[in-house]
Design an enzyme around this catalytic site. Sequence first.
Site, PDB file in Angstrom:
ATOM      1  CE1 TYR A 212       0.543   1.527   4.370  1.00 32.34           C
ATOM      2  CE2 TYR A 212       0.733  -0.867   4.519  1.00 32.34           C
ATOM      3  CZ  TYR A 212       0.935   0.395   5.057  1.00 32.34           C
ATOM      4  OH  TYR A 212       1.545   0.523   6.295  1.00 32.34           O
ATOM      5  CB  CYS A 213       1.831   3.844  -1.708  1.00 36.04           C
ATOM      6  SG  CYS A 213       0.957   3.780  -3.285  1.00 36.04           S
ATOM      7  CB  THR A 214      -0.097   8.406  -0.647  1.00 33.58           C
ATOM      8  OG1 THR A 214       1.044   8.488   0.204  1.00 33.58           O
ATOM      9  CG2 THR A 214      -1.050   9.551  -0.318  1.00 33.58           C
TER      10      THR A 214
END
Length: 608
Positions: A212-214
Site C-alpha cells: 500500500y501507499c498514499t
Amino acid sequence: MSGDNQSQEQYGVLLYYKYSTIPDLNSLFTFYESNCSQLGLLGRVRLAPHGVNVTVGGKLSSLESHIDAVKSISLFEGTDFKLASSDYPLNGKVAHECGFTSLSIRIVKELVTFSSHPLLNPPDVSNAGRHLSAVEFHSILQSTGQVLDKENATDDKKLVLLDARNLYETRIGKFRTPSVETLDPEIRQFSDLPTWIDNNAEQLQGKHVLMYCTGGIRCEMASAYVRSKGAGFENVFQLYGGIQRYLEQFPDGGFFKGKNFVFDHRISVGSSDADIMGSCLLCSSSFDDYSSRCRCTHCRMLVLVCDTCRMEGAQYVCELCRKHGKSISSSPVSEDSKMKVTSPQIELKNVSSESTVSPQMPWRNGIVCRRKLRILCLHGFRQNASSFKGRTASLAKKLKNIAEFVFIDAPHELPFIYQTSNVSSVIQNGPPPPSENCKKRFAWFVAPDFSGKRETNWKLADGPFDPHQYQQQTDGLDVSLAYLKTIFSQEGPFDGILGFSQGAAMAASVCAQWERLKGEIDFRFAILCSGFALHSAEFEHRSINCPSLHIFGGDLGNDRQVANQASKELAKAFEEGCSVIIEHDCGHIIPTRSPYIDEIKSFLQRFL
C-alpha cells in the site's frame, strides 16, 4: 482572491494517475497547459511516455470540469479520480513547497523515480500486483489472508504487509493488525525501495505480499518489481486507490492508525480516530504536525519537532542519519572559525591529504573537524583555469571555511585572435605580444565549423564582438563529457560543480544526464552562473531533478553577454523544489556582496 471570497468558494484537491502509452506527449502537454490555465488550477502535472501523474488544486467546480475534459480523452478510460474538498491553502510556505502556488507541467522519464540508478531491466507495470479494493483489502486483513486464494483451501502462505512509502510518511500513520506483520523499509525516498527489496527478499519470498501507499501509483511500480524476481514472488497484491480510498471507505480508520501524509497543502489527512502515532524527534511526546517543515540538517528529510522543542535556527538530525553516526555540533561554526567541515557522505579515510583533519585540530563537542566541500569549477568561453581562478578569488575567499575550489581547463583549445577598431591602430600600437608568452584559451563548446587546428600566430577577428555568440557554439559536447569523466575519475571526488557562462551550460548538460552518468560523474549539486541551455533533446520539456543554484543578472539587462531570459529558461528546466534562483544587478559576474553571498552560503550549507 480575498479571504472573504476564499471562504465562500468551495476549494478542493484532485489526484489521479494513469499508466498508458502516450502517443503524443506534446499534444497532451498543450491540453494540460490550456485546460488547467483556463480553470485556474495550480499544482503538478507530470507526463511520461508511459502515463501521467497529476495533483492539482482549485475550486471544486473547476476540478469537476477538468475531470470531465480528461474523461473525454480515450486513453484515460478507467482512471480513478480522487477528488476531495479542503480548506483554501493559507500556509504560504507549505503551499510553495508542495507546488501549490503555481502550475508546473513537465515531461519526465518516470512518473515516480523508482531507482537512484538506471535499472538494466525496469519493471513492467503491466506485471503489477493484483488490485484489491478497500473492502477486499480490509476483509483480507480481518480474515488474516484466508480469502486471498479461494481456489486453494490448503494455502498456508504467510501474509505480510509492505508499506511502500517514505519514513517521514510512515512516522505518522500506517496499517496495524495484531496477526499480520507490517514491513516498514524506513526509506528516505521512493528510489531507495528497490535496494531494500533486494536486500530483504527473503522476507517476501513465498508469502502473500499486500502493498500500500498514499494513492496507489508507487505500488504499481514497486509490486511489478517484486513480481519480476520470479518464483516465490508471484503473490503480490496492492491496495487500489491507496490509503486515501481506504479512509473514504472506512472513516473510522479501520486497520489504518494515525494520519495519511499527502503531498499537497493539506500535509496529512486523518480518520475520525484522534490517536496520534508520531512523536517529537527531541522529547518523544506525541506529535504529528509537519506544518513547521523542520528538516534534517544532513539529508533534508522532514522531521517532527513539537512546538515546545522547536527553536528558530536550530539544527536537527533525523533517526536515519543518527543510525549512521551523524550528529551536529552544539556550537555553530562562525565566519572566522578555522574548523573544517565535510560532506557527510565521504569518510575521512577517503579524502585527500590536504583535506584531512590536522593532528593539532581539536575536537569540538564530540565532533571531529572534517574537510570542506570540493567544487569543480568550469570556466567560460575563451577563458582558462588560471583566469577563472582570478575572477572567482573574492568568492573563494568568502567561502573559504566551507568550500574548496578546483579549476580545470576545458578540452577545446581556441586560436589566438584579436580585435581592433581600425587598421591604423595596428600600425601605431604594433601586433599583439608573441603567442608563446600568452596563456592558452579554451572552450567547452565550439562552432560547427571549428577546425580544431592549433594556431601559433595571432589572427584578426572576423568582426566585432557578438554578445550572442554563445548561441552558435553548439558542437563539442561529446568530447567535453568524456573529458569530465576522466577528471572525475582521476581528480575526484567532487561534491558539486560550479559553471560560469559556457561552463554553466556544460554543467547544466551534465545535470540533464545526472541519473545516466551515475558512477562516472558523481556529484550532489550544481551552481550555474550566467547559464544557458544548449538546444538539445535533453532540455526539451524535460524536468531535471538535480539540486541546483542559478545565479544570473536581473531583468534590466545587467548581463550584456548572456540574456536574462536564457538563464531563466535554464532554471525552469530544473525540477521545482530542488532549485534556488538568485537574480542580481552586477552584470556578467558572480556577485560576492550581501545579500547574494549570504544566499550562496545558505545553499551550500545544505550539503555540509
